[in-house]
Scaffold this motif. Structure first.
Motif, PDB file in Angstrom:
ATOM      1  N   ASP A  36       6.158 -10.955  -4.557  1.00 26.06           N
ATOM      2  CA  ASP A  36       4.899 -10.435  -4.831  1.00 26.06           C
ATOM      3  C   ASP A  36       4.836  -8.936  -4.243  1.00 26.06           C
ATOM      4  O   ASP A  36       5.259  -8.744  -3.215  1.00 26.06           O
ATOM      5  CB  ASP A  36       3.776 -11.130  -3.901  1.00 26.06           C
ATOM      6  CG  ASP A  36       3.588 -12.610  -4.512  1.00 26.06           C
ATOM      7  OD1 ASP A  36       3.713 -12.831  -5.527  1.00 26.06           O
ATOM      8  OD2 ASP A  36       3.231 -13.411  -3.388  1.00 26.06           O
ATOM      9  N   ALA A  37       4.438  -8.001  -5.419  1.00 30.12           N
ATOM     10  CA  ALA A  37       4.042  -6.783  -4.923  1.00 30.12           C
ATOM     11  C   ALA A  37       3.502  -6.610  -3.421  1.00 30.12           C
ATOM     12  O   ALA A  37       3.434  -5.530  -2.804  1.00 30.12           O
ATOM     13  CB  ALA A  37       3.554  -5.929  -6.140  1.00 30.12           C
ATOM     14  N   ALA A  38       2.517  -7.521  -3.350  1.00 26.99           N
ATOM     15  CA  ALA A  38       1.478  -7.736  -2.306  1.00 26.99           C
ATOM     16  C   ALA A  38       2.188  -7.611  -0.834  1.00 26.99           C
ATOM     17  O   ALA A  38       1.441  -7.364  -0.223  1.00 26.99           O
ATOM     18  CB  ALA A  38       0.452  -8.288  -2.510  1.00 26.99           C
TER      19      ALA A  38
ATOM     20  N   ARG B  83      -9.981  -9.868  -4.189  1.00 25.87           N
ATOM     21  CA  ARG B  83     -10.239 -10.245  -2.843  1.00 25.87           C
ATOM     22  C   ARG B  83     -10.196  -9.032  -1.865  1.00 25.87           C
ATOM     23  O   ARG B  83     -10.646  -8.803  -0.952  1.00 25.87           O
ATOM     24  CB  ARG B  83      -9.563 -11.201  -2.320  1.00 25.87           C
ATOM     25  CG  ARG B  83      -9.860 -12.586  -3.092  1.00 25.87           C
ATOM     26  CD  ARG B  83      -8.621 -13.817  -2.923  1.00 25.87           C
ATOM     27  NE  ARG B  83      -7.401 -13.468  -3.338  1.00 25.87           N
ATOM     28  CZ  ARG B  83      -6.286 -13.983  -3.493  1.00 25.87           C
ATOM     29  NH1 ARG B  83      -6.611 -15.130  -2.784  1.00 25.87           N
ATOM     30  NH2 ARG B  83      -5.371 -13.672  -4.179  1.00 25.87           N
TER      31      ARG B  83
ATOM     32  N   SER C 235       2.948 -13.744 -15.438  1.00 26.25           N
ATOM     33  CA  SER C 235       3.766 -12.501 -15.278  1.00 26.25           C
ATOM     34  C   SER C 235       5.171 -12.675 -15.231  1.00 26.25           C
ATOM     35  O   SER C 235       6.114 -12.059 -15.393  1.00 26.25           O
ATOM     36  CB  SER C 235       3.009 -11.632 -14.110  1.00 26.25           C
ATOM     37  OG  SER C 235       1.792 -11.104 -14.294  1.00 26.25           O
TER      38      SER C 235
ATOM     39  N   PRO D  66       5.973  -9.660  -9.792  1.00 28.48           N
ATOM     40  CA  PRO D  66       4.201  -9.645 -10.313  1.00 28.48           C
ATOM     41  C   PRO D  66       3.768  -8.471  -9.644  1.00 28.48           C
ATOM     42  O   PRO D  66       3.502  -8.826  -8.420  1.00 28.48           O
ATOM     43  CB  PRO D  66       4.228 -11.098 -10.119  1.00 28.48           C
ATOM     44  CG  PRO D  66       5.202 -11.819  -8.966  1.00 28.48           C
ATOM     45  CD  PRO D  66       6.223 -10.740  -8.968  1.00 28.48           C
ATOM     46  N   ALA D  67       2.992  -7.601 -10.131  1.00 26.37           N
ATOM     47  CA  ALA D  67       2.229  -6.649  -9.610  1.00 26.37           C
ATOM     48  C   ALA D  67       0.984  -6.442 -10.562  1.00 26.37           C
ATOM     49  O   ALA D  67       0.377  -5.359 -10.630  1.00 26.37           O
ATOM     50  CB  ALA D  67       3.049  -5.527  -9.471  1.00 26.37           C
ATOM     51  N   ALA D  68       0.673  -7.506 -11.284  1.00 23.60           N
ATOM     52  CA  ALA D  68      -0.379  -7.419 -12.178  1.00 23.60           C
ATOM     53  C   ALA D  68      -1.856  -7.967 -11.915  1.00 23.60           C
ATOM     54  O   ALA D  68      -2.717  -8.174 -12.765  1.00 23.60           O
ATOM     55  CB  ALA D  68      -0.060  -7.946 -13.658  1.00 23.60           C
ATOM     56  N   GLY D  69      -1.750  -8.376 -10.710  1.00 19.08           N
ATOM     57  CA  GLY D  69      -3.122  -8.877 -10.139  1.00 19.08           C
ATOM     58  C   GLY D  69      -4.305  -7.942  -9.829  1.00 19.08           C
ATOM     59  O   GLY D  69      -3.829  -6.979  -9.852  1.00 19.08           O
TER      60      GLY D  69
ATOM     61  N   LYS E 190       1.002 -11.510   2.695  1.00 12.72           N
ATOM     62  CA  LYS E 190       0.381 -10.778   1.515  1.00 12.72           C
ATOM     63  C   LYS E 190      -0.641 -10.224   1.702  1.00 12.72           C
ATOM     64  O   LYS E 190      -1.660 -10.650   2.323  1.00 12.72           O
ATOM     65  CB  LYS E 190       0.087 -11.951   0.471  1.00 12.72           C
ATOM     66  CG  LYS E 190      -0.300 -11.571  -0.761  1.00 12.72           C
ATOM     67  CD  LYS E 190      -0.432 -12.765  -1.982  1.00 12.72           C
ATOM     68  CE  LYS E 190      -1.070 -13.709  -1.493  1.00 12.72           C
ATOM     69  NZ  LYS E 190      -1.158 -14.820  -2.487  1.00 12.72           N
TER      70      LYS E 190
ATOM     71  N   LYS F 219      -4.428  -4.361  -7.182  1.00  3.16           N
ATOM     72  CA  LYS F 219      -3.874  -4.272  -5.775  1.00  3.16           C
ATOM     73  C   LYS F 219      -2.384  -3.662  -5.655  1.00  3.16           C
ATOM     74  O   LYS F 219      -2.536  -3.048  -4.558  1.00  3.16           O
ATOM     75  CB  LYS F 219      -3.762  -5.763  -5.280  1.00  3.16           C
ATOM     76  CG  LYS F 219      -3.103  -5.811  -3.895  1.00  3.16           C
ATOM     77  CD  LYS F 219      -3.636  -7.298  -3.369  1.00  3.16           C
ATOM     78  CE  LYS F 219      -2.749  -8.502  -3.679  1.00  3.16           C
ATOM     79  NZ  LYS F 219      -3.096  -9.705  -3.263  1.00  3.16           N
TER      80      LYS F 219
ATOM     81  N   GLY G  82       0.884 -10.825 -17.217  1.00  2.00           N
ATOM     82  CA  GLY G  82       0.000 -11.622 -18.013  1.00  2.00           C
ATOM     83  C   GLY G  82      -1.284 -12.010 -17.364  1.00  2.00           C
ATOM     84  O   GLY G  82      -1.454 -11.310 -16.259  1.00  2.00           O
ATOM     85  N   VAL G  83      -2.130 -12.989 -17.798  1.00  4.83           N
ATOM     86  CA  VAL G  83      -3.230 -13.219 -17.534  1.00  4.83           C
ATOM     87  C   VAL G  83      -3.359 -13.950 -15.752  1.00  4.83           C
ATOM     88  O   VAL G  83      -4.092 -13.626 -14.983  1.00  4.83           O
ATOM     89  CB  VAL G  83      -3.724 -14.342 -18.273  1.00  4.83           C
ATOM     90  CG1 VAL G  83      -5.341 -14.697 -17.532  1.00  4.83           C
ATOM     91  CG2 VAL G  83      -4.172 -13.500 -19.569  1.00  4.83           C
ATOM     92  N   GLU G  84      -2.270 -14.788 -15.773  1.00  2.00           N
ATOM     93  CA  GLU G  84      -2.033 -15.555 -14.401  1.00  2.00           C
ATOM     94  C   GLU G  84      -1.001 -15.112 -13.913  1.00  2.00           C
ATOM     95  O   GLU G  84      -0.089 -14.661 -14.498  1.00  2.00           O
ATOM     96  CB  GLU G  84      -2.054 -17.156 -14.727  1.00  2.00           C
ATOM     97  CG  GLU G  84      -3.287 -17.649 -15.340  1.00  2.00           C
ATOM     98  CD  GLU G  84      -4.385 -17.834 -14.379  1.00  2.00           C
ATOM     99  OE1 GLU G  84      -4.111 -17.591 -13.122  1.00  2.00           O
ATOM    100  OE2 GLU G  84      -5.424 -17.773 -14.947  1.00  2.00           O
ATOM    101  N   ARG G  85      -0.650 -15.170 -12.439  1.00  2.79           N
ATOM    102  CA  ARG G  85       0.582 -14.787 -11.924  1.00  2.79           C
ATOM    103  C   ARG G  85       1.750 -15.440 -12.642  1.00  2.79           C
ATOM    104  O   ARG G  85       2.869 -14.752 -12.717  1.00  2.79           O
ATOM    105  CB  ARG G  85       0.865 -15.186 -10.406  1.00  2.79           C
ATOM    106  CG  ARG G  85       1.946 -14.862  -9.613  1.00  2.79           C
ATOM    107  CD  ARG G  85       1.944 -15.383  -8.210  1.00  2.79           C
ATOM    108  NE  ARG G  85       2.984 -14.903  -7.534  1.00  2.79           N
ATOM    109  CZ  ARG G  85       4.090 -15.612  -7.587  1.00  2.79           C
ATOM    110  NH1 ARG G  85       4.408 -16.413  -8.357  1.00  2.79           N
ATOM    111  NH2 ARG G  85       5.221 -14.971  -6.944  1.00  2.79           N
TER     112      ARG G  85
HETATM  113  O1  C5P Z   1      -3.282 -13.444  -6.780  1.00  2.00           O
HETATM  114  P1  C5P Z   1      -2.185 -13.466  -5.911  1.00  2.00           P
HETATM  115  O2  C5P Z   1      -2.539 -12.889  -4.230  1.00  2.00           O
HETATM  116  O3  C5P Z   1      -1.535 -14.799  -5.416  1.00  2.00           O
HETATM  117  O4  C5P Z   1      -1.059 -12.574  -6.294  1.00  2.00           O
HETATM  118  C1  C5P Z   1       0.224 -12.645  -5.762  1.00  2.00           C
HETATM  119  C2  C5P Z   1       1.080 -11.575  -6.728  1.00  2.00           C
HETATM  120  O5  C5P Z   1       1.074 -11.629  -8.166  1.00  2.00           O
HETATM  121  C3  C5P Z   1       0.460 -10.164  -6.356  1.00  2.00           C
HETATM  122  O6  C5P Z   1       1.643  -9.280  -6.133  1.00  2.00           O
HETATM  123  C4  C5P Z   1      -0.010  -9.843  -7.964  1.00  2.00           C
HETATM  124  O7  C5P Z   1      -0.391  -8.517  -8.226  1.00  2.00           O
HETATM  125  C5  C5P Z   1       0.550 -10.691  -8.713  1.00  2.00           C
HETATM  126  N1  C5P Z   1      -0.207 -11.310 -10.036  1.00  2.00           N
HETATM  127  C6  C5P Z   1       0.488 -11.002 -11.423  1.00  2.00           C
HETATM  128  N2  C5P Z   1      -0.078 -11.499 -12.455  1.00  2.00           N
HETATM  129  C7  C5P Z   1      -1.541 -11.928 -12.251  1.00  2.00           C
HETATM  130  C8  C5P Z   1      -1.638 -12.288 -11.047  1.00  2.00           C
HETATM  131  C9  C5P Z   1      -1.152 -11.927 -10.111  1.00  2.00           C
HETATM  132  O8  C5P Z   1       1.406 -10.309 -11.302  1.00  2.00           O
HETATM  133  N3  C5P Z   1      -2.104 -12.430 -13.449  1.00  2.00           N
END
Ligand code: C5P
Length: 224
Positions: A99-101, A15, A81, A8-11, A205, A22, A75-78
């Motif tokens: 997590d990509a982060a 912060r 995704s 997941p890399a869509a955040g 993270k 990110k 997607g909208v939430e992790r």
């Molecule tokens: O927001 P958070 O720090 O929990 O995000 C963890 C990971 O999930 C990050 O790598 C972020 O890019 C990803 N993410 C995502 N889709 C979202 C929200 C977060 O892929 N809608």
């Protein structure tokens, strides 16, 4: 024993405070996403990688990760995704969600997760002891309790699952509506056992500007 990694890399990285989502923020001259994917590759246990990127920056993500990685819109939430990744992952035995982060996650830690799956675990997550005392609070900010610290763990990624189990857990979660902060919590809800292995301090993270400062210092101090 095929393993796919879902990243997941869509955040938005709100912060972190920058203009870029990110995963696209630079660490030591290349994006966080590039580091995370490289760690998965270097683990030697991952057969395929799917990245869920910001929908308006998919081409950029493709350039970052290279042509052997499938890049789709997050997607909208992790959890949305991750679900998009699961829908595209195909016929694999195990899934790692990473997590990509968590750009500097050591490949050896990723192998610990795979080893636990190969030895029969349905679900396994990397954890560290918690250093702070943790309180629960109510909506007014008043303390409602203090869990015993020795029973608490901070949770990292990659989290590893039997692919079928994670699919079933995400399908069951569609009605839940709760704030889903990791994948293991969905698996816990369907009654599966989630095992833990040792995490690593470098798998933090990158969330705040302070985290990025720490990551830059680590990269600068390590031979690449
Ligand atoms: O927001 P958070 O720090 O929990 O995000 C963890 C990971 O999930 C990050 O790598 C972020 O890019 C990803 N993410 C995502 N889709 C979202 C929200 C977060 O892929 N809608």
């Amino acid at each position: 024993r095929r393993i796919a990694a879902i990243v997941p890399a869509a955040g938005m990285g709100t912060r972190l405070g920058g203009a870029l989502p990110k995963a696209y923020v630079s660490l030591g001259g290349r994006p966080l996403l590039s580091w995370a994917v490289e760690g998965l590759r270097n683990s030697g246990v991952v057969d395929s990688i799917i990245v869920l990127g910001a929908p308006d920056r998919l081409q950029q993500a493709r350039e970052i990760v290279g042509s052997d990685v499938l890049v789709l819109a997050g997607g909208v939430e992790r959890s949305d995704s991750v679900k998009a990744g699961l829908d595209a992952v195909g016929d694999v035995d195990y899934v790692l969600v990473h997590d990509a982060a968590r750009a500097l996650t050591p490949p050896s830690m990723i192998r610990r997760i795979a080893d636990a799956l190969f030895s029969g675990a349905d679900a396994v997550i990397p954890v560290l002891p918690v250093v702070d005392t943790i309180k629960t609070v109510d909506s007014d900010g008043c303390v409602t309790g203090t869990p015993v610290r020795a029973t608490l763990r901070a949770v990292q990624t990659p989290q590893g699952f039997r692919a079928e189990l994670l699919r079933a857990a995400h399908d069951a979660a569609i009605q839940s509506g709760a704030d889903v902060t990791d994948d293991a919590m969905l698996v816990e809800k369907v009654g599966a056992t989630v095992r833990t292995v040792d995490g690593h301090s470098h798998a933090f993270k990158v969330t705040t500007p302070l985290d990025l400062t720490l990551a830059e210092a680590l990269v600068a101090s390590q031979p690449t």
